[in-house]
Design a protein around this motif. Sequence first.
Motif, PDB file in Angstrom:
ATOM      1  N   UNK A  32       0.843  -1.207   0.000  1.00  0.00           N
ATOM      2  CA  UNK A  32       0.000   0.000   0.000  1.00  0.00           C
ATOM      3  C   UNK A  32       0.873   1.250   0.000  1.00  0.00           C
ATOM      4  N   UNK A  33       1.924   1.270   0.812  1.00  0.00           N
ATOM      5  CA  UNK A  33       2.827   2.427   0.840  1.00  0.00           C
ATOM      6  C   UNK A  33       3.513   2.624  -0.511  1.00  0.00           C
ATOM      7  N   UNK A  34       3.932   1.535  -1.132  1.00  0.00           N
ATOM      8  CA  UNK A  34       4.573   1.630  -2.447  1.00  0.00           C
ATOM      9  C   UNK A  34       3.613   2.163  -3.499  1.00  0.00           C
ATOM     10  N   UNK A  35       2.389   1.638  -3.496  1.00  0.00           N
ATOM     11  CA  UNK A  35       1.379   2.103  -4.452  1.00  0.00           C
ATOM     12  C   UNK A  35       1.071   3.583  -4.234  1.00  0.00           C
ATOM     13  N   UNK A  40      -0.106   9.622  -3.488  1.00  0.00           N
ATOM     14  CA  UNK A  40      -1.208   9.569  -2.536  1.00  0.00           C
ATOM     15  C   UNK A  40      -0.717   9.151  -1.148  1.00  0.00           C
ATOM     16  N   UNK A  41       0.538   9.461  -0.852  1.00  0.00           N
ATOM     17  CA  UNK A  41       1.129   9.035   0.424  1.00  0.00           C
ATOM     18  C   UNK A  41       0.381   9.599   1.628  1.00  0.00           C
ATOM     19  N   UNK A  42      -0.241  10.748   1.493  1.00  0.00           N
ATOM     20  CA  UNK A  42      -0.968  11.349   2.623  1.00  0.00           C
ATOM     21  C   UNK A  42      -2.239  10.563   2.969  1.00  0.00           C
ATOM     22  N   UNK A  43      -2.656   9.658   2.096  1.00  0.00           N
ATOM     23  CA  UNK A  43      -3.863   8.863   2.332  1.00  0.00           C
ATOM     24  C   UNK A  43      -3.579   7.564   3.093  1.00  0.00           C
ATOM     25  N   UNK A  44      -2.292   7.226   3.258  1.00  0.00           N
ATOM     26  CA  UNK A  44      -1.909   5.976   3.923  1.00  0.00           C
ATOM     27  C   UNK A  44      -2.205   6.079   5.417  1.00  0.00           C
ATOM     28  N   UNK A  45      -2.706   4.980   5.974  1.00  0.00           N
ATOM     29  CA  UNK A  45      -3.065   4.938   7.393  1.00  0.00           C
ATOM     30  C   UNK A  45      -2.531   3.663   8.038  1.00  0.00           C
ATOM     31  N   UNK A  46      -2.593   3.626   9.350  1.00  0.00           N
ATOM     32  CA  UNK A  46      -2.272   2.434  10.138  1.00  0.00           C
ATOM     33  C   UNK A  46      -0.926   1.810   9.762  1.00  0.00           C
ATOM     34  N   UNK A  47       0.107   2.632   9.782  1.00  0.00           N
ATOM     35  CA  UNK A  47       1.475   2.176   9.516  1.00  0.00           C
ATOM     36  C   UNK A  47       1.622   1.448   8.185  1.00  0.00           C
ATOM     37  N   UNK A  48       0.883   1.895   7.190  1.00  0.00           N
ATOM     38  CA  UNK A  48       1.017   1.332   5.852  1.00  0.00           C
ATOM     39  C   UNK A  48       0.122   0.155   5.557  1.00  0.00           C
ATOM     40  N   UNK A  49      -0.768  -0.210   6.468  1.00  0.00           N
ATOM     41  CA  UNK A  49      -1.635  -1.363   6.230  1.00  0.00           C
ATOM     42  C   UNK A  49      -2.993  -0.970   5.653  1.00  0.00           C
ATOM     43  N   UNK A  77      -5.328   1.529  -6.967  1.00  0.00           N
ATOM     44  CA  UNK A  77      -5.969   0.225  -7.133  1.00  0.00           C
ATOM     45  C   UNK A  77      -5.268  -0.610  -8.204  1.00  0.00           C
ATOM     46  N   UNK A  78      -4.851   0.016  -9.277  1.00  0.00           N
ATOM     47  CA  UNK A  78      -4.109  -0.700 -10.327  1.00  0.00           C
ATOM     48  C   UNK A  78      -2.778  -1.212  -9.800  1.00  0.00           C
ATOM     49  N   UNK A  79      -2.094  -0.389  -9.013  1.00  0.00           N
ATOM     50  CA  UNK A  79      -0.810  -0.797  -8.445  1.00  0.00           C
ATOM     51  C   UNK A  79      -0.976  -1.969  -7.472  1.00  0.00           C
ATOM     52  N   UNK A  80      -2.161  -2.093  -6.874  1.00  0.00           N
ATOM     53  CA  UNK A  80      -2.452  -3.193  -5.956  1.00  0.00           C
ATOM     54  C   UNK A  80      -3.061  -4.391  -6.686  1.00  0.00           C
ATOM     55  N   UNK A  81      -3.048  -4.351  -8.005  1.00  0.00           N
ATOM     56  CA  UNK A  81      -3.538  -5.459  -8.851  1.00  0.00           C
ATOM     57  C   UNK A  81      -4.986  -5.833  -8.569  1.00  0.00           C
TER      58      UNK A  81
END
Length: 153
Positions: free
Chosen positions: A62-65, A71-80, A104-108
Amino acid sequence: MTDDHQALGTPTATQPRWLQPKAERQPRWWDHRANQAKLGGAIVVVAVLAIAGWSSGRPSAIESAAATCNAASNVQDDGSAISFDTKGEEDLGGDTITEVVCVLSALDIPQHIISHMDSTRALDGQQTDDWKGFTARWSYHPNTGMRLTVVAE
């Protein structure tokens, strides 16, 4: 002592150390089998700590995507997890659909889930679907846009 004892390798006070039998030459603190076990245990501990340190320093999927899609500011819960609140007709601020699709595409994400998201109406309420280690929950209203959270399982 006689010369016979010296010839058999029995140590004497006058005999040089290099002539003493091997068992007598090793210091008492050196127990070959015990030290091998200690060394093996130490190697395992170091390996486990190294792997734990290496994996914890690696970004999550999720952090990589999010980093790839700005969209790094949207990441929550230590990247989970990652959440989006997109723009709507009355809610002009928020995330863009381009950011959502990129992550979503990056997360396949499978195409059938994209179709499910695309066909969600305001009357449908919150929807849930999952794929390869992720769960997505979303709702949509034309006035407020889409609210989406993706969580790594």
